[in-house]
Every structure is written in structure tokens, then in C-alpha cells.
Design a protein around this motif. Sequence first.
Motif, PDB file in Angstrom:
ATOM      1  N   UNK A  84      -6.257   7.722   7.087  1.00 48.94           N
ATOM      2  CA  UNK A  84      -5.154   7.640   8.039  1.00 48.94           C
ATOM      3  C   UNK A  84      -5.604   7.296   9.455  1.00 48.94           C
ATOM      4  N   UNK A  85      -6.549   8.050   9.985  1.00 45.95           N
ATOM      5  CA  UNK A  85      -6.971   7.816  11.366  1.00 45.95           C
ATOM      6  C   UNK A  85      -7.541   6.406  11.532  1.00 45.95           C
ATOM      7  N   UNK A  86      -8.372   5.985  10.604  1.00 47.21           N
ATOM      8  CA  UNK A  86      -8.979   4.653  10.672  1.00 47.21           C
ATOM      9  C   UNK A  86      -7.902   3.562  10.513  1.00 47.21           C
ATOM     10  N   UNK A  87      -6.973   3.771   9.583  1.00 44.43           N
ATOM     11  CA  UNK A  87      -5.905   2.792   9.369  1.00 44.43           C
ATOM     12  C   UNK A  87      -5.003   2.662  10.593  1.00 44.43           C
ATOM     13  N   UNK A 104       5.795   1.642  10.212  1.00 50.15           N
ATOM     14  CA  UNK A 104       5.122   2.366  11.298  1.00 50.15           C
ATOM     15  C   UNK A 104       5.341   1.643  12.628  1.00 50.15           C
ATOM     16  N   UNK A 105       5.130   0.330  12.640  1.00 51.91           N
ATOM     17  CA  UNK A 105       5.300  -0.447  13.869  1.00 51.91           C
ATOM     18  C   UNK A 105       6.761  -0.433  14.303  1.00 51.91           C
ATOM     19  N   UNK A 106       7.677  -0.597  13.362  1.00 52.27           N
ATOM     20  CA  UNK A 106       9.102  -0.569  13.706  1.00 52.27           C
ATOM     21  C   UNK A 106       9.491   0.768  14.320  1.00 52.27           C
ATOM     22  N   UNK A 107       8.949   1.862  13.792  1.00 52.11           N
ATOM     23  CA  UNK A 107       9.250   3.183  14.350  1.00 52.11           C
ATOM     24  C   UNK A 107       8.798   3.296  15.788  1.00 52.11           C
ATOM     25  N   UNK A 108       7.602   2.793  16.072  1.00 52.43           N
ATOM     26  CA  UNK A 108       7.078   2.834  17.445  1.00 52.43           C
ATOM     27  C   UNK A 108       7.907   1.945  18.369  1.00 52.43           C
ATOM     28  N   UNK A 109       8.224   0.730  17.917  1.00 50.63           N
ATOM     29  CA  UNK A 109       9.037  -0.184  18.733  1.00 50.63           C
ATOM     30  C   UNK A 109      10.428   0.404  18.953  1.00 50.63           C
ATOM     31  N   UNK A 142       0.837  -1.171   0.000  1.00 48.09           N
ATOM     32  CA  UNK A 142       0.000   0.000   0.000  1.00 48.09           C
ATOM     33  C   UNK A 142       0.890   1.245   0.000  1.00 48.09           C
ATOM     34  N   UNK A 143       0.511   2.230  -0.764  1.00 39.23           N
ATOM     35  CA  UNK A 143       1.290   3.466  -0.835  1.00 39.23           C
ATOM     36  C   UNK A 143       0.953   4.374   0.340  1.00 39.23           C
ATOM     37  N   UNK A 144       1.837   5.312   0.622  1.00 41.25           N
ATOM     38  CA  UNK A 144       1.598   6.282   1.687  1.00 41.25           C
ATOM     39  C   UNK A 144       0.344   7.094   1.368  1.00 41.25           C
ATOM     40  N   UNK A 145       0.212   7.518   0.121  1.00 40.79           N
ATOM     41  CA  UNK A 145      -0.948   8.319  -0.272  1.00 40.79           C
ATOM     42  C   UNK A 145      -2.252   7.562  -0.032  1.00 40.79           C
ATOM     43  N   UNK A 146      -2.287   6.304  -0.406  1.00 38.98           N
ATOM     44  CA  UNK A 146      -3.488   5.491  -0.214  1.00 38.98           C
ATOM     45  C   UNK A 146      -3.771   5.304   1.286  1.00 38.98           C
ATOM     46  N   UNK A 147      -2.733   5.045   2.070  1.00 40.32           N
ATOM     47  CA  UNK A 147      -2.874   4.860   3.514  1.00 40.32           C
ATOM     48  C   UNK A 147      -3.396   6.136   4.168  1.00 40.32           C
ATOM     49  N   UNK A 148      -2.916   7.294   3.692  1.00 39.20           N
ATOM     50  CA  UNK A 148      -3.316   8.579   4.263  1.00 39.20           C
ATOM     51  C   UNK A 148      -4.776   8.922   3.980  1.00 39.20           C
ATOM     52  N   UNK A 198      -5.804   3.418  13.713  1.00 40.56           N
ATOM     53  CA  UNK A 198      -6.592   2.802  14.783  1.00 40.56           C
ATOM     54  C   UNK A 198      -6.647   1.282  14.603  1.00 40.56           C
ATOM     55  N   UNK A 199      -6.872   0.840  13.366  1.00 39.79           N
ATOM     56  CA  UNK A 199      -6.904  -0.598  13.065  1.00 39.79           C
ATOM     57  C   UNK A 199      -5.548  -1.246  13.333  1.00 39.79           C
ATOM     58  N   UNK A 200      -4.485  -0.595  12.922  1.00 39.72           N
ATOM     59  CA  UNK A 200      -3.140  -1.120  13.153  1.00 39.72           C
ATOM     60  C   UNK A 200      -2.863  -1.232  14.648  1.00 39.72           C
ATOM     61  N   UNK A 201      -3.177  -0.195  15.379  1.00 44.27           N
ATOM     62  CA  UNK A 201      -2.974  -0.202  16.832  1.00 44.27           C
ATOM     63  C   UNK A 201      -3.756  -1.336  17.479  1.00 44.27           C
ATOM     64  N   UNK A 202      -4.990  -1.519  17.052  1.00 46.36           N
ATOM     65  CA  UNK A 202      -5.827  -2.592  17.583  1.00 46.36           C
ATOM     66  C   UNK A 202      -5.209  -3.961  17.294  1.00 46.36           C
ATOM     67  N   UNK A 203      -4.712  -4.160  16.073  1.00 50.19           N
ATOM     68  CA  UNK A 203      -4.086  -5.445  15.722  1.00 50.19           C
ATOM     69  C   UNK A 203      -2.822  -5.684  16.537  1.00 50.19           C
ATOM     70  N   UNK A 204      -2.033  -4.646  16.760  1.00 50.47           N
ATOM     71  CA  UNK A 204      -0.813  -4.799  17.566  1.00 50.47           C
ATOM     72  C   UNK A 204      -1.178  -5.169  19.004  1.00 50.47           C
ATOM     73  N   UNK A 205      -2.110  -4.461  19.584  1.00 48.74           N
ATOM     74  CA  UNK A 205      -2.470  -4.674  21.000  1.00 48.74           C
ATOM     75  C   UNK A 205      -3.213  -5.985  21.250  1.00 48.74           C
ATOM     76  N   UNK A 206      -3.855  -6.529  20.233  1.00 49.35           N
ATOM     77  CA  UNK A 206      -4.566  -7.797  20.427  1.00 49.35           C
ATOM     78  C   UNK A 206      -3.766  -8.992  19.928  1.00 49.35           C
ATOM     79  N   UNK A 207      -2.548  -8.748  19.435  1.00 48.56           N
ATOM     80  CA  UNK A 207      -1.700  -9.838  18.967  1.00 48.56           C
ATOM     81  C   UNK A 207      -2.038 -10.347  17.577  1.00 48.56           C
ATOM     82  N   UNK A 208      -2.860  -9.634  16.861  1.00 50.58           N
ATOM     83  CA  UNK A 208      -3.231 -10.064  15.512  1.00 50.58           C
ATOM     84  C   UNK A 208      -2.317  -9.492  14.430  1.00 50.58           C
ATOM     85  N   UNK A 209      -1.483  -8.533  14.777  1.00 44.89           N
ATOM     86  CA  UNK A 209      -0.566  -7.930  13.801  1.00 44.89           C
ATOM     87  C   UNK A 209       0.540  -8.928  13.439  1.00 44.89           C
ATOM     88  N   UNK A 210       0.817  -9.066  12.177  1.00 45.60           N
ATOM     89  CA  UNK A 210       1.905  -9.920  11.699  1.00 45.60           C
ATOM     90  C   UNK A 210       2.722  -9.132  10.682  1.00 45.60           C
TER      91      UNK A 210
END
Length: 175
Positions: A10-13, A56-61, A1-7, A15-27
Amino acid sequence: MTVAKYEERLEQNLHDLCDRVHTGRYRPQPVRRRVYIPKADGGKRPLGVPALEDKIVQGAVAEVLSAVYEADFCGFSYGFRPGRNPHMACRWWRIELPIPVSCNLLNYGCGPELLRAAYETDRGTPQGAGISPLLANIFLHYILDLWVHQWRRRHARGRIVIVRYADDFVIREEG
């Protein structure tokens, strides 16, 4: 996915990413591509390009791990650290560590479990990933920096000076 498409959502994406990370569903996704950049010695350096959400996840970690490990890093380690740069260590000559790509060893039983799990591919954490410099610093802190620090306290006859920038280092004896 491109940055432009993700943006576009953005807020919804995020939020979804954060939810997947916190629930262990992110891979993490496989590295999108590996390119090989020519090195001065004729070899090639592998460079991996992670997927957007992995960046994004690597930056946060990396931000969290940096806050945790920065206080422990030795003063002679200059590579990819806050408030430090190559010019601070450039007066020293270099020795390449005989580690093919230092982060790759993290996935082969060398290093804390947390780090091996931080970002796995079939060939280790690739150069080009945002978290790679920090993982390399953590890894080399344990296998090189602390060993040298203890060795010079216990066995050195003179003053031993070490300066490390990423996976390059110099050790010399003074006086």
C-alpha cells in the motif's frame, strides 16, 4: 488490480501513484466495464466501474474540487453535497432533466477545461465513478442553477422556487 493486492504494498503503491500524478505521468485507465441498469421508464442507465487507482485519484480530486466549489453552490441544490441528503428535498416532485447522463457533456465542450480533463473516457465521465456526482453538480451549477437564479431576478413576476437534487429538479411559482 484488486484492493487486497494493492494493499500488500500500500505505502509503496500510493507513493508511486502520487509521484505519477505530480509528474504528469498518471493516465486514467479505460472504464473496466459498463453495465446497464434498467430504469423505471424502460430505458437503461449506464454504470461504469473505474480501475482502483482511478478511484483513488478521483477521490482526491473530488475532495479538492468540493472544497473549492461548495461555497459557490446555490442553496437549492441538494444532491451529493456535505450536510445535505435526499430527504431534505423529497417533499418536492421531480422533473428529469433532458440530459442523457449529465456528466457525459463535460467531454463534449460544455464546462471548464479542468473538469473535462479530470476523467475522460470515450463516452464521458461514467455514472459509478466516485467523482461523477460532484462533476454533475459543478456542471449543473453553471448550466441550470445560475441561469435560473438570474432569470428569476430579471424576469419572474412572482416568487420562483427551485429545488435540485442531482439531475432532478422542480421549479414552481408561489404567490
